[in-house]
Write a protein that holds these residues in place. Structure first.
Motif, PDB file in Angstrom:
ATOM      1  N   THR A   1       0.840  -1.190   0.000  1.00  0.00           N
ATOM      2  CA  THR A   1       0.000   0.000   0.000  1.00  0.00           C
ATOM      3  C   THR A   1       0.879   1.246   0.000  1.00  0.00           C
ATOM      4  OG1 THR A   1      -0.061   0.075   2.416  1.00  0.00           O
ATOM      5  CG2 THR A   1      -1.766  -1.235   1.298  1.00  0.00           C
ATOM      6  N   SER A   2       0.253   2.385  -0.197  1.00  0.00           N
ATOM      7  CA  SER A   2       1.001   3.647  -0.144  1.00  0.00           C
ATOM      8  C   SER A   2       1.617   3.841   1.239  1.00  0.00           C
ATOM      9  CB  SER A   2       0.081   4.816  -0.493  1.00  0.00           C
ATOM     10  OG  SER A   2      -0.403   4.714  -1.820  1.00  0.00           O
ATOM     11  N   TYR A   3       0.870   3.451   2.275  1.00  0.00           N
ATOM     12  CA  TYR A   3       1.399   3.571   3.633  1.00  0.00           C
ATOM     13  C   TYR A   3       2.611   2.661   3.832  1.00  0.00           C
ATOM     14  CZ  TYR A   3       1.783   3.118   8.690  1.00  0.00           C
ATOM     15  OH  TYR A   3       2.278   3.081   9.966  1.00  0.00           O
TER      16      TYR A   3
ATOM     17  N   LEU B   1       5.567   4.320   2.278  1.00  0.00           N
ATOM     18  CA  LEU B   1       6.018   5.418   3.121  1.00  0.00           C
ATOM     19  C   LEU B   1       6.782   4.901   4.328  1.00  0.00           C
ATOM     20  CD1 LEU B   1       5.962   8.450   3.851  1.00  0.00           C
ATOM     21  CD2 LEU B   1       3.796   8.017   5.026  1.00  0.00           C
ATOM     22  N   LYS B   2       6.240   3.883   4.991  1.00  0.00           N
ATOM     23  CA  LYS B   2       6.865   3.336   6.195  1.00  0.00           C
ATOM     24  C   LYS B   2       8.206   2.699   5.883  1.00  0.00           C
ATOM     25  CE  LYS B   2       6.118  -0.043   9.888  1.00  0.00           C
ATOM     26  NZ  LYS B   2       5.193  -1.068  10.437  1.00  0.00           N
TER      27      LYS B   2
END
Length: 203
Positions: A29-31, A34-35
């Motif tokens: 996912t986009s998250y 990012l993480k």
């Protein structure tokens, strides 16, 4: 970018929660992008590349060791930091232009904040003897991280005399003869490609 460099991990090929029947890892996912790249930037002391490889290959399994080794030359050919280029390519592959922006943002978020703080501290205490000793003590650790990453990447090289010759020629050209990296890659890169294609044709 060839299909062999990065597996088909587009959103259309796999859902974000389930792996496909071929064993391809689920699309992050986009998250997750990012993480992952935030942690790479946060823990990449002494050089981000070793931590990027550990995170993307060993922990998350988003790439194989061979795929990472094949993407690295492309990242070196493009302008800008290598890991930022890797983040852009993978983010784009996973989540399009938005994913590329998110991955790069995550990569630089922590280092930007930390560097501003360190810059302020260095302006005040940079000339103190303990600061010089601290930097000198970090140099061996940073060098060891780079060497460890190089050794892991070497294991993914195609077996054969051609690979050994190209590695040696690249080292001599860059480390000893001081030839610009772009010129070295422009000359030796095609030679390595030809050698791999010829070997694949024979097999």
């Amino acid at each position: 970018m060839t299909a062999h460099t990065i597996r088909d991990i587009s959103p259309a090929a796999s859902s974000s929660s389930d792996a496909d029947t071929c064993g391809t890892p689920p699309v992050p996912t986009s998250y997750a992008l990012l993480k992952a790249f935030f942690l790479i930037g946060l823990t990449g002391f002494g050089g981000v590349l070793p931590w990027a490889r550990r995170m993307l290959v060993e922990r998350l399994g988003w790439m194989t060791n061979r795929e990472f080794a094949e993407l690295l030359p492309l990242a070196q050919l493009l302008p800008g930091p290598n890991v930022a280029n890797i983040a852009t390519v993978l983010g784009r592959q996973y989540r399009g232009a938005k994913g590329a922006a998110i991955a790069v943002f995550g990569l630089y978020l922590a280092p930007t904040i930390i560097t501003i703080g360190v810059g302020y501290a260095y302006a005040r205490w940079g000339h103190a003897p303990i600061t010089a000793h601290l930097f000198a003590g970090l140099m061996p650790a940073a060098t060891g991280l780079v060497i460890a990453t190089v050794l892991k990447l070497v294991t993914s090289l195609p077996r054969g005399a051609a690979s050994i010759v190209l590695v040696a020629a690249t080292f001599i050209a860059v480390a000893i003869m001081k030839i610009p990296l772009l010129i070295v890659l422009a000359v030796l890169g095609p030679l390595g490609t030809i050698a791999v294609l010829r070997r694949a044709h024979k097999e």
